[in-house]
Scaffold this motif. Structure first.
Motif, short mmCIF file in Angstrom:
data_model
loop_
_atom_site.label_atom_id
_atom_site.label_comp_id
_atom_site.label_asym_id
_atom_site.label_seq_id
_atom_site.Cartn_x
_atom_site.Cartn_y
_atom_site.Cartn_z
N GLY A 41 40.63 55.32 46.12
CA GLY A 41 39.57 55.01 47.05
C GLY A 41 39.86 54.16 48.21
O GLY A 41 39.15 53.63 49.05
N SER A 42 41.27 53.74 48.35
CA SER A 42 41.65 52.98 49.56
C SER A 42 41.12 51.81 49.45
O SER A 42 40.53 51.30 50.59
CB SER A 42 41.55 53.70 51.02
N LEU A 43 40.66 51.04 48.64
CA LEU A 43 40.07 49.75 48.58
C LEU A 43 40.69 48.50 48.91
O LEU A 43 41.93 48.41 49.01
CB LEU A 43 39.93 49.45 47.02
N ALA A 50 37.37 43.84 44.61
CA ALA A 50 37.25 45.05 45.79
C ALA A 50 35.93 44.54 46.60
O ALA A 50 34.99 44.20 46.17
CB ALA A 50 36.87 46.19 45.11
N SER A 53 36.17 49.54 51.28
CA SER A 53 37.23 50.61 51.30
C SER A 53 37.65 50.95 52.70
O SER A 53 36.44 50.62 53.56
CB SER A 53 36.66 52.07 50.63
N ARG A 54 38.78 51.15 53.06
CA ARG A 54 39.16 51.29 54.20
C ARG A 54 38.57 52.61 54.97
O ARG A 54 38.56 52.81 56.07
CB ARG A 54 40.86 51.48 54.57
#
Length: 193
Positions: A41-43, A50, A53-54
């Motif tokens: 998830g590009s966290l 977290a 997300s990006r």
């Protein structure tokens, strides 16, 4: 009849195992091995937690933060479970009224800015969840953020400069700034000062 049904069931079972179990496990394993951050998830993490997300915009509305593009998702802004644009055309009265209202709000929040308002600060993206803004949009907000944080505008502008993401592969798209990453860096800068 058994001669016909048995091969069909074997083929059905074999293809179900292949496409329903083996293929997803192999592709997930490859993704985890080669691109672990993207596969998860590009966290973005802060203090081991977290925070976003990006790839998905968040709603920053305080004067002390950079603002992203308006969100077109409902029933709440930046609802990742309901991605999508408004489907309103550029000549639709509701769209024109929304953009005019956004321009008025942006101008009110940035009285030191006399130039045109960057279009991405007043219009939603196609997904309604765009996590990035143009460099011009980030620069447009520097004075407001610096004043709200009681920081020198030059320090905030340098922070924007440090977070510019260039074109993809050096030629696709335009330079941009990830709003969440910039705001997290801004929080760190404020703690140091």
């Amino acid at each position: 009849m058994v001669k016909i049904i048995r091969p069909l069931l074997v083929i059905f079972g074999g293809l179900s195992l292949l496409t329903g179990l083996a293929y997803p496990l192999v592709t997930t394993g490859i993704a985890q091995a080669v691109f672990p951050a993207q596969a998860n998830g590009s966290l973005i993490e802060k203090d081991g937690k977290a925070v976003g997300s990006r790839l998905i915009g968040q709603n920053f509305s305080g004067e002390q933060y950079f603002w992203g593009r308006p969100s077109a998702t409902s029933p709440m802004p930046y609802n990742a479970g309901n991605s999508g644009g408004s489907n309103l055309g550029p000549t639709n009265k509701a769209q024109l009224d929304a953009v005019k209202g956004n321009v008025d709000n942006i101008r009110k929040a940035h009285p030191t800015q006399t130039g045109p308002v960057p279009v991405d600060l007043v219009t939603a993206s196609g997904s309604g969840l765009d996590p990035e803004i143009s460099v011009a949009s980030a620069y447009y907000q520097v004075d407001r953020v610096a004043a709200a944080r009681k920081l020198p505008a030059t320090a905030v502008r340098k922070l924007v400069d440090d977070h510019i993401i260039g074109e993809t592969f050096g030629l696709l798209g335009e330079p941009r700034v990830n709003v969440l990453e910039l705001n997290l860096a801004l929080d760190q800068l404020a703690r140091k000062v």
